[in-house]
Structure formats: C-alpha cells, structure tokens
Design a protein around this motif. Sequence first.
Motif, PDB file in Angstrom:
ATOM      1  N   LEU A  16       0.817  -1.206   0.000  1.00  0.00           N
ATOM      2  CA  LEU A  16       0.000   0.000   0.000  1.00  0.00           C
ATOM      3  C   LEU A  16       0.851   1.256   0.000  1.00  0.00           C
ATOM      4  O   LEU A  16       0.557   2.221  -0.700  1.00  0.00           O
ATOM      5  N   ALA A  17       1.879   1.250   0.791  1.00  0.00           N
ATOM      6  CA  ALA A  17       2.661   2.459   1.023  1.00  0.00           C
ATOM      7  C   ALA A  17       3.409   2.931  -0.206  1.00  0.00           C
ATOM      8  O   ALA A  17       3.649   4.128  -0.354  1.00  0.00           O
ATOM      9  N   THR A  18       3.777   2.030  -1.089  1.00  0.00           N
ATOM     10  CA  THR A  18       4.558   2.440  -2.240  1.00  0.00           C
ATOM     11  C   THR A  18       3.784   3.404  -3.126  1.00  0.00           C
ATOM     12  O   THR A  18       4.376   4.243  -3.788  1.00  0.00           O
ATOM     13  N   ASN A  19       2.459   3.319  -3.134  1.00  0.00           N
ATOM     14  CA  ASN A  19       1.657   4.172  -3.994  1.00  0.00           C
ATOM     15  C   ASN A  19       0.742   5.108  -3.223  1.00  0.00           C
ATOM     16  O   ASN A  19      -0.116   5.733  -3.815  1.00  0.00           O
ATOM     17  N   ASN A  20       0.884   5.211  -1.907  1.00  0.00           N
ATOM     18  CA  ASN A  20      -0.099   5.935  -1.127  1.00  0.00           C
ATOM     19  C   ASN A  20       0.563   6.820  -0.079  1.00  0.00           C
ATOM     20  O   ASN A  20       0.395   6.619   1.101  1.00  0.00           O
ATOM     21  N   ASP A  21       1.285   7.844  -0.519  1.00  0.00           N
ATOM     22  CA  ASP A  21       1.981   8.719   0.428  1.00  0.00           C
ATOM     23  C   ASP A  21       1.020   9.532   1.279  1.00  0.00           C
ATOM     24  O   ASP A  21       1.421  10.063   2.305  1.00  0.00           O
ATOM     25  N   GLU A  22      -0.259   9.640   0.890  1.00  0.00           N
ATOM     26  CA  GLU A  22      -1.231  10.360   1.710  1.00  0.00           C
ATOM     27  C   GLU A  22      -1.476   9.658   3.033  1.00  0.00           C
ATOM     28  O   GLU A  22      -2.067  10.224   3.947  1.00  0.00           O
ATOM     29  N   SER A  23      -1.042   8.422   3.151  1.00  0.00           N
ATOM     30  CA  SER A  23      -1.224   7.650   4.374  1.00  0.00           C
ATOM     31  C   SER A  23      -0.157   7.949   5.419  1.00  0.00           C
ATOM     32  O   SER A  23      -0.151   7.343   6.478  1.00  0.00           O
ATOM     33  N   TYR A  24       0.757   8.856   5.099  1.00  0.00           N
ATOM     34  CA  TYR A  24       1.829   9.236   6.013  1.00  0.00           C
ATOM     35  C   TYR A  24       1.763  10.729   6.320  1.00  0.00           C
ATOM     36  O   TYR A  24       1.417  11.527   5.461  1.00  0.00           O
ATOM     37  N   LEU A  25       2.163  11.120   7.527  1.00  0.00           N
ATOM     38  CA  LEU A  25       2.277  12.534   7.876  1.00  0.00           C
ATOM     39  C   LEU A  25       3.711  13.038   7.800  1.00  0.00           C
ATOM     40  O   LEU A  25       3.948  14.214   7.556  1.00  0.00           O
ATOM     41  N   TYR A  26       4.667  12.173   8.029  1.00  0.00           N
ATOM     42  CA  TYR A  26       6.043  12.616   8.236  1.00  0.00           C
ATOM     43  C   TYR A  26       6.978  12.269   7.081  1.00  0.00           C
ATOM     44  O   TYR A  26       8.085  11.801   7.288  1.00  0.00           O
ATOM     45  N   ILE A  27       6.558  12.524   5.854  1.00  0.00           N
ATOM     46  CA  ILE A  27       7.439  12.267   4.713  1.00  0.00           C
ATOM     47  C   ILE A  27       7.785  13.551   3.967  1.00  0.00           C
ATOM     48  O   ILE A  27       8.402  13.504   2.920  1.00  0.00           O
ATOM     49  N   THR A  28       7.421  14.690   4.508  1.00  0.00           N
ATOM     50  CA  THR A  28       7.718  15.956   3.860  1.00  0.00           C
ATOM     51  C   THR A  28       9.099  16.460   4.275  1.00  0.00           C
ATOM     52  O   THR A  28       9.687  15.978   5.240  1.00  0.00           O
ATOM     53  N   SER A  29       9.588  17.455   3.558  1.00  0.00           N
ATOM     54  CA  SER A  29      10.938  17.956   3.818  1.00  0.00           C
ATOM     55  C   SER A  29      11.065  18.604   5.197  1.00  0.00           C
ATOM     56  O   SER A  29      12.162  18.704   5.731  1.00  0.00           O
ATOM     57  N   ASP A  30       9.937  19.034   5.790  1.00  0.00           N
ATOM     58  CA  ASP A  30      10.006  19.654   7.116  1.00  0.00           C
ATOM     59  C   ASP A  30       9.915  18.633   8.253  1.00  0.00           C
ATOM     60  O   ASP A  30       9.960  18.992   9.411  1.00  0.00           O
ATOM     61  N   SER A  31       9.799  17.361   7.914  1.00  0.00           N
ATOM     62  CA  SER A  31       9.568  16.318   8.921  1.00  0.00           C
ATOM     63  C   SER A  31      10.796  15.851   9.695  1.00  0.00           C
ATOM     64  O   SER A  31      10.643  15.398  10.821  1.00  0.00           O
ATOM     65  N   PRO A  32      11.994  15.857   9.134  1.00  0.00           N
ATOM     66  CA  PRO A  32      13.105  15.404   9.962  1.00  0.00           C
ATOM     67  C   PRO A  32      13.161  16.205  11.251  1.00  0.00           C
ATOM     68  O   PRO A  32      12.862  17.389  11.228  1.00  0.00           O
ATOM     69  N   PRO A  33      13.457  15.613  12.332  1.00  0.00           N
ATOM     70  CA  PRO A  33      14.082  14.307  12.557  1.00  0.00           C
ATOM     71  C   PRO A  33      13.100  13.161  12.809  1.00  0.00           C
ATOM     72  O   PRO A  33      13.500  12.117  13.298  1.00  0.00           O
ATOM     73  N   VAL A  34      11.820  13.326  12.479  1.00  0.00           N
ATOM     74  CA  VAL A  34      10.843  12.254  12.689  1.00  0.00           C
ATOM     75  C   VAL A  34      10.926  11.278  11.523  1.00  0.00           C
ATOM     76  O   VAL A  34      10.849  11.671  10.357  1.00  0.00           O
ATOM     77  N   LEU A  35      11.070  10.003  11.843  1.00  0.00           N
ATOM     78  CA  LEU A  35      11.151   8.943  10.839  1.00  0.00           C
ATOM     79  C   LEU A  35       9.803   8.246  10.729  1.00  0.00           C
ATOM     80  O   LEU A  35       9.154   7.976  11.730  1.00  0.00           O
ATOM     81  N   GLU A  36       9.389   7.943   9.516  1.00  0.00           N
ATOM     82  CA  GLU A  36       8.117   7.282   9.263  1.00  0.00           C
ATOM     83  C   GLU A  36       8.310   5.779   9.228  1.00  0.00           C
ATOM     84  O   GLU A  36       9.023   5.254   8.372  1.00  0.00           O
ATOM     85  N   HIS A  37       7.676   5.067  10.169  1.00  0.00           N
ATOM     86  CA  HIS A  37       7.728   3.602  10.188  1.00  0.00           C
ATOM     87  C   HIS A  37       7.166   3.073   8.868  1.00  0.00           C
ATOM     88  O   HIS A  37       6.111   3.493   8.413  1.00  0.00           O
ATOM     89  N   GLY A  38       7.888   2.158   8.242  1.00  0.00           N
ATOM     90  CA  GLY A  38       7.429   1.518   7.016  1.00  0.00           C
ATOM     91  C   GLY A  38       7.828   2.229   5.744  1.00  0.00           C
ATOM     92  O   GLY A  38       7.757   1.662   4.667  1.00  0.00           O
ATOM     93  N   LYS A  39       8.247   3.460   5.824  1.00  0.00           N
ATOM     94  CA  LYS A  39       8.636   4.210   4.631  1.00  0.00           C
ATOM     95  C   LYS A  39      10.132   4.066   4.430  1.00  0.00           C
ATOM     96  O   LYS A  39      10.913   4.221   5.364  1.00  0.00           O
ATOM     97  N   ASN A  40      10.535   3.746   3.212  1.00  0.00           N
ATOM     98  CA  ASN A  40      11.958   3.584   2.867  1.00  0.00           C
ATOM     99  C   ASN A  40      12.659   2.551   3.742  1.00  0.00           C
ATOM    100  O   ASN A  40      13.813   2.707   4.103  1.00  0.00           O
ATOM    101  N   GLY A  41      11.934   1.505   4.123  1.00  0.00           N
ATOM    102  CA  GLY A  41      12.520   0.415   4.895  1.00  0.00           C
ATOM    103  C   GLY A  41      12.710   0.704   6.370  1.00  0.00           C
ATOM    104  O   GLY A  41      13.328  -0.085   7.077  1.00  0.00           O
ATOM    105  N   ILE A  42      12.193   1.831   6.865  1.00  0.00           N
ATOM    106  CA  ILE A  42      12.355   2.182   8.276  1.00  0.00           C
ATOM    107  C   ILE A  42      11.411   1.336   9.125  1.00  0.00           C
ATOM    108  O   ILE A  42      10.224   1.240   8.832  1.00  0.00           O
TER     109      ILE A  42
END
Length: 101
Positions: A16-42
């Motif tokens: 699901l996640a590969t095509n559904n970035d709306e399901s995440y809050l913390y993938i924008t450029s202002d999000s670090p240092p918060v890591l998104e579980h499941g995104k990019n293998g995290i």
Amino acid sequence: TVASLLANTHAAAATLATNNDESYLYITSDSPPVLEHGKNGIDFFKSTSKPKVVEFYNPKCGACQAFKSNYIEIAKKVQSQKPNVEFYGVSCELYQSICDK
C-alpha cells in the motif's frame, strides 16, 4: 506469533505504502528528525536499541495533522539535548494491527 503478525502487516502495508503517500504525515521535507515507520525500509521495531518516542496517528485526523508541527519541534529540541533519542511516526491507516496493541 507476534513476529509473524508483524511480518504480514509489514508486507501488506509495504504494498500500500509504495503508492499511497497520503497515508503518512512525516514524509515531507520539514519532517526530519521524525522517521516514518514503514517508509523507505524504516522499522522502529528493528532499529537500534536507542530510546524511542513513537507517535501513533491517523493521517486523516485533524488533531493529528495539527500536532505534526509540535511533534517535529519536540523532536528537534530533544535531539539537540539528547541526540541518541529517535522519533518515529506510525500511520494507523497502514499499520492498524500495530496501533490496536
């Protein structure tokens, strides 16, 4: 077992996640240092043994969206004093079984 439940959940959510970035809050450029579980293998379960702060959220929840900037600021302030503390976000839309626990 819990391990097999998590493995199945991760596999289903990864699809699901590969095509559904709306399901995440913390993938924008202002999000670090918060890591998104499941995104990019995290995976906060398999990450280091460092202390962790984890927010479980629904990306469609208005209160969760409003809290995002606060959580990012908290993460930045804590990491400036305690750089070993890791911050994660877990989308309950994608990882419902984890959030149910």
